[in-house]
Design a protein around this motif. Structure first.
Motif, PDB file in Angstrom:
ATOM      1  N   THR A  32       0.403  -0.943   0.039  1.00  0.00           N
ATOM      2  CA  THR A  32      -0.128  -0.258  -0.424  1.00  0.00           C
ATOM      3  C   THR A  32       0.744   1.643   0.107  1.00  0.00           C
ATOM      4  O   THR A  32       0.166   2.548   0.048  1.00  0.00           O
ATOM      5  CB  THR A  32      -1.224  -0.075   1.181  1.00  0.00           C
ATOM      6  N   ASN A  33       2.757   0.855   0.268  1.00  0.00           N
ATOM      7  CA  ASN A  33       3.217   2.130  -0.108  1.00  0.00           C
ATOM      8  C   ASN A  33       3.635   2.658  -1.361  1.00  0.00           C
ATOM      9  O   ASN A  33       4.477   3.092  -1.128  1.00  0.00           O
ATOM     10  CB  ASN A  33       4.478   1.480   0.586  1.00  0.00           C
ATOM     11  N   VAL A  34       2.133   3.203  -1.852  1.00  0.00           N
ATOM     12  CA  VAL A  34       2.315   3.586  -2.982  1.00  0.00           C
ATOM     13  C   VAL A  34       1.531   4.693  -2.940  1.00  0.00           C
ATOM     14  O   VAL A  34       0.148   5.275  -2.515  1.00  0.00           O
ATOM     15  CB  VAL A  34       1.591   2.646  -4.646  1.00  0.00           C
ATOM     16  N   THR A  35       1.132   5.941  -4.254  1.00  0.00           N
ATOM     17  CA  THR A  35       0.911   7.350  -4.507  1.00  0.00           C
ATOM     18  C   THR A  35      -0.395   6.512  -5.056  1.00  0.00           C
ATOM     19  O   THR A  35      -1.530   6.986  -4.448  1.00  0.00           O
ATOM     20  CB  THR A  35       1.542   7.874  -5.637  1.00  0.00           C
ATOM     21  N   SER A  36      -0.706   5.124  -5.660  1.00  0.00           N
ATOM     22  CA  SER A  36      -2.389   4.924  -6.716  1.00  0.00           C
ATOM     23  C   SER A  36      -2.394   4.022  -4.980  1.00  0.00           C
ATOM     24  O   SER A  36      -2.202   3.643  -4.271  1.00  0.00           O
ATOM     25  CB  SER A  36      -1.513   3.959  -7.391  1.00  0.00           C
ATOM     26  N   LYS A  37      -4.601   4.676  -5.201  1.00  0.00           N
ATOM     27  CA  LYS A  37      -5.401   4.230  -3.758  1.00  0.00           C
ATOM     28  C   LYS A  37      -6.292   2.815  -4.619  1.00  0.00           C
ATOM     29  O   LYS A  37      -7.035   3.493  -5.285  1.00  0.00           O
ATOM     30  CB  LYS A  37      -5.698   5.293  -3.018  1.00  0.00           C
ATOM     31  N   PHE A  38      -5.990   1.555  -4.059  1.00  0.00           N
ATOM     32  CA  PHE A  38      -7.214   0.760  -4.258  1.00  0.00           C
ATOM     33  C   PHE A  38      -8.020   1.102  -3.743  1.00  0.00           C
ATOM     34  O   PHE A  38      -7.707   0.702  -2.558  1.00  0.00           O
ATOM     35  CB  PHE A  38      -6.701  -0.588  -4.852  1.00  0.00           C
ATOM     36  N   VAL A  39      -9.729   0.414  -4.353  1.00  0.00           N
ATOM     37  CA  VAL A  39     -10.304   0.504  -3.290  1.00  0.00           C
ATOM     38  C   VAL A  39     -10.600  -1.542  -3.171  1.00  0.00           C
ATOM     39  O   VAL A  39     -10.363  -1.928  -4.433  1.00  0.00           O
ATOM     40  CB  VAL A  39     -11.784   1.272  -2.955  1.00  0.00           C
ATOM     41  N   GLU A  40     -11.622  -2.015  -2.459  1.00  0.00           N
ATOM     42  CA  GLU A  40     -12.218  -3.191  -2.676  1.00  0.00           C
ATOM     43  C   GLU A  40     -13.122  -2.856  -4.367  1.00  0.00           C
ATOM     44  O   GLU A  40     -13.856  -2.564  -4.673  1.00  0.00           O
ATOM     45  CB  GLU A  40     -12.848  -3.436  -1.711  1.00  0.00           C
ATOM     46  N   ASN A  41     -12.307  -4.586  -4.820  1.00  0.00           N
ATOM     47  CA  ASN A  41     -13.090  -5.123  -6.133  1.00  0.00           C
ATOM     48  C   ASN A  41     -12.831  -4.173  -7.441  1.00  0.00           C
ATOM     49  O   ASN A  41     -13.455  -4.131  -8.030  1.00  0.00           O
ATOM     50  CB  ASN A  41     -14.841  -4.490  -6.238  1.00  0.00           C
ATOM     51  N   ASP A  42     -11.748  -2.882  -7.387  1.00  0.00           N
ATOM     52  CA  ASP A  42     -11.340  -2.589  -8.488  1.00  0.00           C
ATOM     53  C   ASP A  42     -10.171  -3.531  -9.188  1.00  0.00           C
ATOM     54  O   ASP A  42     -10.224  -4.819  -8.416  1.00  0.00           O
ATOM     55  CB  ASP A  42      -9.631  -1.889  -7.752  1.00  0.00           C
ATOM     56  N   ILE A  43     -10.203  -3.703 -10.585  1.00  0.00           N
ATOM     57  CA  ILE A  43      -9.483  -4.707 -11.245  1.00  0.00           C
ATOM     58  C   ILE A  43      -7.917  -4.363 -11.674  1.00  0.00           C
ATOM     59  O   ILE A  43      -7.784  -2.878 -11.892  1.00  0.00           O
ATOM     60  CB  ILE A  43     -10.298  -4.630 -12.085  1.00  0.00           C
ATOM     61  N   VAL A  44      -7.193  -5.786 -11.228  1.00  0.00           N
ATOM     62  CA  VAL A  44      -5.874  -4.819 -11.568  1.00  0.00           C
ATOM     63  C   VAL A  44      -4.924  -6.142 -12.637  1.00  0.00           C
ATOM     64  O   VAL A  44      -5.754  -7.234 -12.664  1.00  0.00           O
ATOM     65  CB  VAL A  44      -5.111  -5.258 -10.680  1.00  0.00           C
ATOM     66  N   TYR A  45      -4.738  -5.810 -13.868  1.00  0.00           N
ATOM     67  CA  TYR A  45      -4.142  -6.380 -14.371  1.00  0.00           C
ATOM     68  C   TYR A  45      -2.836  -6.031 -15.110  1.00  0.00           C
ATOM     69  O   TYR A  45      -2.280  -5.664 -13.971  1.00  0.00           O
ATOM     70  CB  TYR A  45      -3.660  -5.384 -15.976  1.00  0.00           C
ATOM     71  N   LEU A  46      -1.924  -7.656 -14.385  1.00  0.00           N
ATOM     72  CA  LEU A  46      -0.572  -7.473 -14.080  1.00  0.00           C
ATOM     73  C   LEU A  46       0.413  -7.856 -14.965  1.00  0.00           C
ATOM     74  O   LEU A  46      -0.083  -8.606 -16.282  1.00  0.00           O
ATOM     75  CB  LEU A  46      -0.368  -8.716 -12.905  1.00  0.00           C
ATOM     76  N   PHE A  47       1.234  -6.843 -15.124  1.00  0.00           N
ATOM     77  CA  PHE A  47       2.328  -6.867 -16.839  1.00  0.00           C
ATOM     78  C   PHE A  47       3.166  -7.478 -16.147  1.00  0.00           C
ATOM     79  O   PHE A  47       4.330  -7.097 -15.338  1.00  0.00           O
ATOM     80  CB  PHE A  47       2.284  -5.784 -17.592  1.00  0.00           C
ATOM     81  N   MET A  48       3.928  -8.812 -16.368  1.00  0.00           N
ATOM     82  CA  MET A  48       4.616  -9.235 -16.252  1.00  0.00           C
ATOM     83  C   MET A  48       6.433  -8.798 -16.701  1.00  0.00           C
ATOM     84  O   MET A  48       6.375  -8.672 -17.774  1.00  0.00           O
ATOM     85  CB  MET A  48       4.918 -10.979 -16.612  1.00  0.00           C
ATOM     86  N   ASN A  49       7.358  -8.761 -16.275  1.00  0.00           N
ATOM     87  CA  ASN A  49       8.111  -8.321 -16.212  1.00  0.00           C
ATOM     88  C   ASN A  49       9.255  -8.638 -17.474  1.00  0.00           C
ATOM     89  O   ASN A  49       9.994  -8.452 -17.904  1.00  0.00           O
ATOM     90  CB  ASN A  49       9.635  -6.832 -15.542  1.00  0.00           C
TER      91      ASN A  49
END
Ligand SMILES: [Zn+2]
Ligand SMILES: [Zn+2]
Length: 467
Positions: A32-49
């Motif tokens: 959670t130590n990032v500037t973006s704030k997620f809330v419950e049920n947000d969708i996150v797509y993961l880009f794999m490096n």
């Protein structure tokens, strides 16, 4: 009310093995130590490096959780507060590779530290790809495909070209052999082949054709399991000859497949919009997976809808047989061919409500004998007659029904219904192309004049194209 957002986040596999965590635990923790704030049920797509591709769709399950994925960290994991991200879906295809994403506005690189949610068009595209992948559970759309422009250029004007045989089943073995304009040889590495391979299997080929008075291209056929050769092939046994300037020329091919879905009679086909920055789309008469991603996802969605509709029609046809057995049909149906068709609007779209009595009449007319071969025997039903099935020679689909009803003829009539034994019925739906065509031709010859008598006109080639 919270409006949920969709995010793109970057997984660095040299820090934590997210892939393994998702496989084994079904979730990962995200600081959670990032500037973006997620809330419950947000969708996150993961880009794999590591493979430079988006692979996972995650959902924010909890917003303030102690870290539980420490085991998957390469070095020791921080004891920080985290979002718990649950796995929703995995994508294994190549429409979300970095180079394809760049064509839909992915900037990459710089923003790796903070998840972002501000590129709506890019996120919509990613959403569409995951949506298509979730719909292809009962069938698989291949990861690699090639869209081929058939019959533009000289062929368009003369109708003579090496591609005349592409959509025709070969007489020698019933398979399909396709020439790839303009000069055959494809780059099969773009289709997933290694550089030493001579051919690659399991490729989807989508044939399109220029629309009159337009630069747009409509889909005319596709096959989802083609073999594509690196070099052009020649085989005189296949008898693929055309005459050019008085000379017999053998048409080479690089594409082969057991079958092709012929879409030339589709009333609402998929159309590529060839204008603006996509004006050069078919300059090479072909393009490969991910070249025009936005239009390709629309094409893939169209194909998914088409295959689902096809699947439903076959299901309907077999579910319907029980009704035919049970219905009583004492009076002779003489005017079914001019009665208006009935539709039903279900959750899965518009379908035709077939009349069981029309099929029963057809079975009676045939004395409950298989009309392909009357020596085929089955068993007696509880009505005391041999078990037979009713099959509509012109398949009773919404588009076919609409097409004939525009001439005020209903194809759900005994003249169009064939009494078949269950083996022949399955064969006409699921058989090899040659075998199917053989039955259809034989039944067509027997029915042609009956159909004409009630004003239903169709040529054998048109009929074959409907299967
Ligand atoms: Zn059928
Ligand atoms: Zn039979």
């Amino acid at each position: 009310m919270v409006r949920n957002r969709t995010w793109l986040a970057f997984a660095n596999e040299t820090i934590c093995n997210h892939r393994k965590a998702l496989k084994e635990r079904g979730f990962i923790n995200w600081t959670t130590n990032v500037t973006s704030k997620f809330v419950e049920n947000d969708i996150v797509y993961l880009f794999m490096n590591d493979d430079r591709s988006i692979r996972f769709k995650l959902r924010v399950d909890k917003v303030d959780e102690p870290r539980e994925d420490g085991d998957y960290w390469i070095d020791s994991a921080p004891k920080d507060h985290t979002y718990k991200l649950k796995l929703v879906a995995e994508y294994g295809g190549n429409l979300l590779k970095e180079e394809v994403l760049k064509r839909v506005g992915f900037k990459g690189g710089g923003s790796i530290l903070n998840p972002s949610c501000n590129n709506a068009k890019l996120l919509e595209y990613i959403n569409d790809v995951f949506k298509i992948a979730s719909q292809t559970v009962t069938f698989t759309l291949p990861s690699y495909y090639m869209v081929v422009d058939l019959g533009s250029g000289a062929y368009c004007k003369t109708n003579i070209g090496h591609e005349v045989f592409n959509l025709m089943s070969n007489d020698f073995d019933g398979r399909f052999y396709g020439y790839l304009p303009p000069h055959d040889n494809p780059n099969i590495k773009e289709l997933g082949a290694a550089s030493t391979d001579n051919y690659v299997d399991g490729v989807m080929i989508v044939y399109v054709q220029k629309q009159p008075n337009s630069t747009n291209r409509r889909i005319i056929a596709f096959t989802d399991k083609a073999r594509v050769h690196a070099e052009k092939q020649s085989n005189p046994d296949l008898n693929r000859f055309i005459s050019e300037e008085g000379m017999q020329t053998e048409c080479t091919y690089t594409i082969e497949s057991d079958y092709i879905y012929d879409l030339r009679t589709e009333s609402d086909p998929f159309v590529f919009n060839v204008s603006g920055e996509d004006l050069q789309m078919f300059r090479m008469q072909r393009f490969y997976t991910g070249r025009h991603p936005r239009q390709e996802v629309k094409m893939l969605q169209w194909l998914v809808d088409y295959l689902q509709r096809k699947g439903r029609e076959v299901d309907n046809d077999f579910d319907f047989q029980k009704e035919i057995q049970e219905v009583e049909c004492d009076e002779v149906l003489s005017n079914a061919s001019i009665q208006p068709p009935h539709y039903s609007d279900g959750t899965s779209g518009r379908t035709i409500v077939k009349k069981a009595s029309a099929s029963k009449q057809a079975l009676k007319n045939a004395n409950f004998k298989c009309e392909f071969d009357d020596s085929h025997s089955t068993f007696l039903t509880n009505k005391g007659v041999p078990y037979m099935e009713g099959h509509h020679l012109i398949p009773c689909t919404v588009s076919n029904t609409e097409r004939f009803w525009s001439k005020k003829r209903n194809i759900d009539c005994p003249e169009n219904i064939i009494c078949l034994c269950p083996i022949c019925h399955r064969r006409i739906h699921f058989g090899r192309k040659v075998e199917k065509d053989h039955i259809i031709r034989s039944l067509y010859n027997k029915r042609k004049s009956l159909l004409q008598n009630v004003g239903i006109e169709i040529s054998i080639d048109e009929l074959l194209a409907l299967y």
